[in-house]
Design a protein around this motif. Structure first.
Motif, PDB file in Angstrom:
ATOM      1  N   SER A   1       0.832  -1.204   0.000  1.00 16.65           N
ATOM      2  CA  SER A   1       0.000   0.000   0.000  1.00 16.65           C
ATOM      3  C   SER A   1       0.862   1.246   0.000  1.00 16.65           C
ATOM      4  O   SER A   1       0.524   2.238  -0.647  1.00 16.65           O
ATOM      5  CB  SER A   1      -0.905   0.027   1.226  1.00 16.65           C
ATOM      6  N   LEU A   2       1.974   1.188   0.726  1.00 15.89           N
ATOM      7  CA  LEU A   2       2.878   2.333   0.733  1.00 15.89           C
ATOM      8  C   LEU A   2       3.401   2.600  -0.662  1.00 15.89           C
ATOM      9  O   LEU A   2       3.472   3.752  -1.105  1.00 15.89           O
ATOM     10  CB  LEU A   2       4.055   2.060   1.678  1.00 15.89           C
ATOM     11  N   TYR A   3       3.751   1.511  -1.352  1.00 16.29           N
ATOM     12  CA  TYR A   3       4.273   1.692  -2.700  1.00 16.29           C
ATOM     13  C   TYR A   3       3.202   2.197  -3.651  1.00 16.29           C
ATOM     14  O   TYR A   3       3.465   2.981  -4.559  1.00 16.29           O
ATOM     15  CB  TYR A   3       4.897   0.398  -3.211  1.00 16.29           C
ATOM     16  N   VAL A   4       1.963   1.752  -3.422  1.00 23.07           N
ATOM     17  CA  VAL A   4       0.868   2.248  -4.264  1.00 23.07           C
ATOM     18  C   VAL A   4       0.741   3.759  -4.094  1.00 23.07           C
ATOM     19  O   VAL A   4       0.609   4.501  -5.067  1.00 23.07           O
ATOM     20  CB  VAL A   4      -0.470   1.560  -3.907  1.00 23.07           C
ATOM     21  N   SER A   5       0.818   4.200  -2.841  1.00 25.60           N
ATOM     22  CA  SER A   5       0.745   5.633  -2.563  1.00 25.60           C
ATOM     23  C   SER A   5       1.865   6.393  -3.255  1.00 25.60           C
ATOM     24  O   SER A   5       1.648   7.440  -3.868  1.00 25.60           O
ATOM     25  CB  SER A   5       0.886   5.863  -1.060  1.00 25.60           C
ATOM     26  N   LEU A   6       3.059   5.844  -3.129  1.00 25.21           N
ATOM     27  CA  LEU A   6       4.220   6.511  -3.737  1.00 25.21           C
ATOM     28  C   LEU A   6       4.077   6.548  -5.248  1.00 25.21           C
ATOM     29  O   LEU A   6       4.395   7.545  -5.902  1.00 25.21           O
ATOM     30  CB  LEU A   6       5.501   5.777  -3.335  1.00 25.21           C
ATOM     31  N   LEU A   7       3.571   5.464  -5.804  1.00 28.51           N
ATOM     32  CA  LEU A   7       3.408   5.408  -7.256  1.00 28.51           C
ATOM     33  C   LEU A   7       2.378   6.429  -7.714  1.00 28.51           C
ATOM     34  O   LEU A   7       2.553   7.110  -8.725  1.00 28.51           O
ATOM     35  CB  LEU A   7       2.996   3.996  -7.679  1.00 28.51           C
ATOM     36  N   THR A   8       1.298   6.542  -6.957  1.00 24.66           N
ATOM     37  CA  THR A   8       0.271   7.531  -7.298  1.00 24.66           C
ATOM     38  C   THR A   8       0.882   8.925  -7.326  1.00 24.66           C
ATOM     39  O   THR A   8       0.636   9.715  -8.235  1.00 24.66           O
ATOM     40  CB  THR A   8      -0.869   7.487  -6.272  1.00 24.66           C
ATOM     41  N   PHE A   9       1.689   9.209  -6.299  1.00 21.42           N
ATOM     42  CA  PHE A   9       2.374  10.505  -6.239  1.00 21.42           C
ATOM     43  C   PHE A   9       3.256  10.699  -7.470  1.00 21.42           C
ATOM     44  O   PHE A   9       3.208  11.731  -8.139  1.00 21.42           O
ATOM     45  CB  PHE A   9       3.208  10.552  -4.964  1.00 21.42           C
TER      46      PHE A   9
END
Lengths: 791, 190
Positions: free
Chosen positions: A347-355
């Motif tokens: 989920s953290l990586y998903v957030s970072l990817l969205t950013f």
């Protein structure tokens, strides 16, 4: 002091508290009205004593507090008036300290303090310092929080900020900051202390009560953000480090989560961007139970919006290396917490990817990096079983596919297939469908065989049986839908350049041939037609320029097609294969490739002979063969004769007589082609028609002869129409007397009562007769032709 | 005013991935009263899509249709007109107007709708009108070169039918129209 107990009791205590408060307030007002300061103070102190209770939950205490607050406003006004009348505010300040109990004393002190500051008889900073220190006297969490909240409220418009009337000497805003920071720190300590009060079994209740009080603490940060004197440097050097110090050191999960959130919400995004390192540095130091994902995604969300707000801001992001810092911070958080469940890490990586996709969409290297970090985290683990984690990985992979409408871009991400590898087979298929849908929706074409190869690797779950899959699970409808989407996809693989296109065709062929018999019926046809389109393009262009060096020739393509259609025998899918052979034959004919066309037709015949067993299917198949053959002009006499002979032979051998009749008269067209060099063999045409007549006749002789649309009468009318067709075209073998004879035959047949004639046959005959009349009356060449026919 | 949509030879997914976007945005449910489909959809998804456009859907069997139970021919009456529907691969030579006229006489219809050649045609002769709506997706045909996506909308009003043909040429939808008037039905011979 008894601890607070059940709800009903609380209501009672609150009511008692309010009653006590109101009573003392009444007397206080009376004293104020009669200017009796001493009594006013006495009654106000008594009134404030109600706030000394420990029996109320924060929610109820607040109600009591608000009433006290209102009363204190009136008291403050009185104090102000007194000072204007000449009473010394310093004296007043000293006087209220005689109140018996500390809590009322401090409330009164703060109230006078407010007036004191407004009088400007002493610097605001001194008074505030005094007050904030004195409040230390209350260590009880709830009482202390409300007291300090009161202090905060009455002081917030009187801070010695830059440009404020209370500024005093220069840089006193530093003292304002110091004041607020101290109040904040003390309030947080009180708030955290609540967590450890009372028995363990009441923890949940305590946490709920804490939650009700959190805004009291957070307000301080808000006040800080309003201080004009704080610029970026001061924020960076003083404010943020002090606040974070308290946040980290308190080691309290609830406080940390709330305050991190507060900091992000309350201070400007510009500041966050410039203090990213400091802010992120605190994250690994937080309690492991804090949901850091929410905190970080909040931050990244705000930064994304900030980045989009103006074109000048984006370079700043690059300059401060925002991506690198966020990426490192997330990496650190994950490393510091080896126990973190995989779904949280993803989920953290998903957030970072969205950013990353929002702020730096052009930086594929960044995007790939995020995926790479994910791969690293996933490697060494068995395939993901957790549903939630799987969903997050699908979200991770879907994000770039959706963002970059052209699938080409997603195909460039080297870590994309590596992440996919960690999915189980069912989820791989889900992802494959996401990818195909994106391609179809955005109408993107994939234009080289390398890209096709890369794409097929991603969707391999759809194209072949993966190891360990038990495909019996898959619903037939679902399977069909899947394969139909692959079929549609094949049409999106295209390049204008014939060489490239042929490479693509080869690549597709290689992949579909290992897809297994269940898939071939779906995947072979689109490839065949894609290839035939290429052949057509080459054929048309050959007329314009003849390229001697061209390696892509129709012949080569037909070889591939032949081999591919042959694979359908493993399904088996003979009717489809027959149709595809006929399509190839016709296209080969148009390229003047006689042997190739002959070969395809032969194969079609073999399938007809050996595989097509159903009588209905045979009727359709033979008509397709006749129709195709009729249009083909590339054959020499011998080849043509062989093929037409076969066609007529099979036509006469169909199961049912009416079908035989129709197929045979259809064959008549094989001997009459209307274009210039087309064959026009009138005799053989007549032979076919006569043979058809004989078959129709034989049908009549059969016992239980069929009526209606397949009865002999109808067949005769059909054949009559064919006679008229050739008569008009000028076949000398078809004479007007032959036509008359046939009409007579039909009339006889129709007039026999046994069995009675069918209305549709009647109608057919009538319209045919009408047609003859019409042609006779036409005049000109046609009219003359028809003239001899007597009806 | 009765609107009849005539289309066919979509060949999805064998020869085309989808109907052209411009056509799909034009064909909305609720406006059309009947659909005549010459065949070669080829899959159920397309049948469902057409049925969604108009519940009165008539389909005849094309040689590539997944469902082999569509009829070979169909006739129906709309207003003053008798219409006939047939895919056309059964009528040899393919696309030959005289042979199609024979089918028209056999079915005893004023308007014959037929396909298979992927080439739009609207042809009037003594017996009536033969219409070929072409291929709605512009699918490859071994018979016709350079197929443009096309379909036909018939407006039947009393004894008159206006045939609108919609063709997608170089990304733009072009419309043409042809008028046909039916003479009152002749008296049956005594």
């Amino acid at each position: 002091m008894l601890p607070a107990a059940g709800g009903e009791d609380e209501e009672k205590w609150l009511a008692e508290g309010i009653a006590g408060l109101q009573q003392n307030a009444f007397y206080m007002h009376r004293s104020l009205d009669s200017n009796n300061l001493r009594d006013a103070l006495k009654y106000s102190a008594q009134m404030l004593s109600e706030l000394r209770t420990s029996r109320l939950s924060p929610h109820k205490y607040y109600e009591l507090y608000m009433r006290a607050f209102d009363e204190l406003r009136k008291l403050e006004m009185f104090f102000k008036e007194e000072t204007m009348k000449g009473c010394s505010v310093i004296d007043l300040y000293e006087l209220v300290q005689h109140a018996g109990n500390i809590l009322p004393r401090l409330y009164l002190l703060c109230t006078v303090g407010s007036v004191y500051i407004k009088s400007k008889e002493a610097p605001a900073k001194d008074i505030l310092k005094d007050l904030v220190e004195m409040c230390r006297g209350i260590q009880h969490p709830v009482r202390g929080l409300f007291l300090r909240s009161y202090l905060s409220q009455i002081s917030k418009d009187k801070l010695p900020d830059i440009g404020s009337e209370y500024e005093g000497d220069s840089d006193s805003f530093i003292d304002a900051v110091e004041f607020v920071l101290q109040n904040f720190t003390e309030m947080n300590k009180l708030w955290v202390r609540m967590q450890h009060q009372g028995p363990a079994r009441e923890k949940e209740k305590r946490e709920k009560e804490r939650s009700e009080l959190r805004d009291l603490v957070g307000k301080n940060l808000h006040v800080l953000s309003q201080i004009d004197g704080i610029d970026l440097d001061m924020y960076k050097d003083t404010v943020l480090p002090r606040v974070l110090e308290q946040v980290v050191n308190c080691k309290d999960e609830i406080a940390q989560h709330y305050l991190m959130d507060c900091i992000i919400q309350v201070f400007p995004d510009e500041y966050h961007l410039q203090t990213l390192e400091i802010l992120l540095g605190a994250c690994p130091q937080l309690q492991p139970t804090v949901d850091i994902m929410i905190v970080l995604s909040q931050l990244m969300d705000r930064l994304s919006i900030y980045a989009a707000s103006s074109a000048e801001i984006l370079p700043e992001f690059l300059q401060v290396e925002a991506f690198a810092k966020l990426s490192n911070a997330i990496g650190k958080v994950i490393d510091f917490q080896p126990e973190m469940p995989i779904v949280s890490a993803i989920s953290l990586y998903v957030s970072l990817l969205t950013f990353t996709l929002r702020v730096h969409p052009d930086r594929l290297d960044f995007v790939d990096q995020v995926l790479g970090a994910c791969v690293k985290k996933l490697s060494g683990r068995p395939k993901i079983e957790d549903n939630k984690a799987t969903k997050q990985i699908v979200a991770l992979l879907s994000a770039p596919v959706e963002k970059y409408k052209d699938i080409d871009t997603a195909l460039k991400l080297s870590n994309f297939p590596r992440v996919m590898d960690h999915l189980d087979n069912a989820t791989k298929k889900v992802m494959a469908v996401v990818i195909i849908q994106s391609i179809m929706k955005n109408i993107t074409y994939i234009s080289t065989s390398d890209k096709v190869e890369a794409l097929f690797v991603l969707i391999q779950g759809l194209m072949k049986d993966m190891d360990g899959t038990q495909d019996e699970e898959l619903d037939e409808e679902d399977f069909k839908e899947e394969q139909n989407s692959v079929a549609r996809l094949i049409h999106m693989l295209y390049n204008d350049d014939p060489e490239q296109m042929l490479e693509i065709i080869r690549t597709v062929r290689d992949h579909i041939l290992i897809g297994g018999p269940k898939r071939l019926a779906f995947t072979v046809p689109p490839l065949i037609f894609s290839a035939l389109k290429l052949v057509r393009r080459l054929q048309v262009h050959e007329a314009d320029e003849i390229d001697e060096d061209a390696t892509t020739t129709p012949k080569k393509i037909f070889q591939i097609l032949s081999q591919t259609i042959e694979a359908l025998s493993s399904v088996p899918s003979s009717e489809l294969a027959l149709r595809l052979y006929l399509q190839c034959a016709e296209t080969a004919n148009d390229c003047d490739l006689e042997p190739v066309a002959y070969e395809f037709l032969t194969r079609a015949f073999i399938l007809y002979e050996e595989e097509v067993a159903d009588s209905k299917a045979q009727v359709t198949a033979i008509h397709l063969i006749i129709g195709t053959l009729q249009r083909m002009n590339a054959f020499g006499v011998e080849n043509r004769d062989t093929l037409t002979h076969k066609a007529t032979g099979y036509s006469a051998k169909l199961l049912k007589k009416p079908d035989q009749c129709r197929a045979v008269y259809a064959c008549s067209h094989l001997f009459w082609v209307e274009n210039q060099d087309g064959i026009k063999d009138g005799e053989r045409v007549l032979l076919c028609l006569k043979r058809a007549l004989r078959i129709a006749n034989a049908a009549q002789q059969m016992v239980n002869v069929t009526r209606g649309s397949s009865g002999p009468a109808t067949l005769y009318v059909e054949i009559l129409n064919k006679y008229l067709y050739y008569f008009e075209k000028g076949n000398p073998q078809i004479t007007s007397s032959a036509i008359e004879g046939l009409i007579e035959l039909i009339m006889t047949e129709m007039q026999s009562d046994n069995p009675p004639s069918d209305p549709s046959t009647d109608a057919f005959l009538s319209s045919t007769m009408r047609y003859i009349q019409f042609q006779k009356q036409k005049g000109g060449v046609m009219g003359e032709k028809y003239q001899p026919i007597k009806v | 005013m009765v609107l009849v949509l005539a289309l066919g030879d979509l060949h999805i997914p064998h020869r085309a991935p989808d109907l052209p976007a411009k056509f799909m945005s034009m064909l909305v449910p609720g406006k059309i009263h009947h659909i005549l489909c010459t065949g070669n959809l080829c899959i159920k998804e397309i049948y469902d899509y057409l049925k969604g456009l108009c519940p009165d859907l008539h389909v005849t069997r094309g040689e590539y249709d997944e469902d082999v139970h569509y009829p070979e021919t169909k006739t129906l009456t709309i207003g003053q007109f008798k219409l006939g529907l047939c895919h056309g691969h059964q009528v040899i030579p393919w696309g030959d107007l005289d042979s199609l006229a024979m089918l028209q006489r056999q079915l005893d219809v004023d308007i014959l709708v037929t396909g298979h050649t992927h080439q739009f045609k609207a042809y009037k002769h003594e017996g009536g009108v033969v219409i070929n709506p072409g291929s709605a997706t512009g699918a490859f045909s071994s018979i016709t070169y350079d197929v443009n996506p096309s379909f036909v909308l018939m407006d039947i009003d009393g004894l008159r039918v206006v045939v609108y043909v919609y063709e997608l040429v170089d990304g733009e939808v072009k419309v043409d129209k042809i008028d046909f008037k039916k003479t009152a039905a002749p008296q049956p011979a005594p």
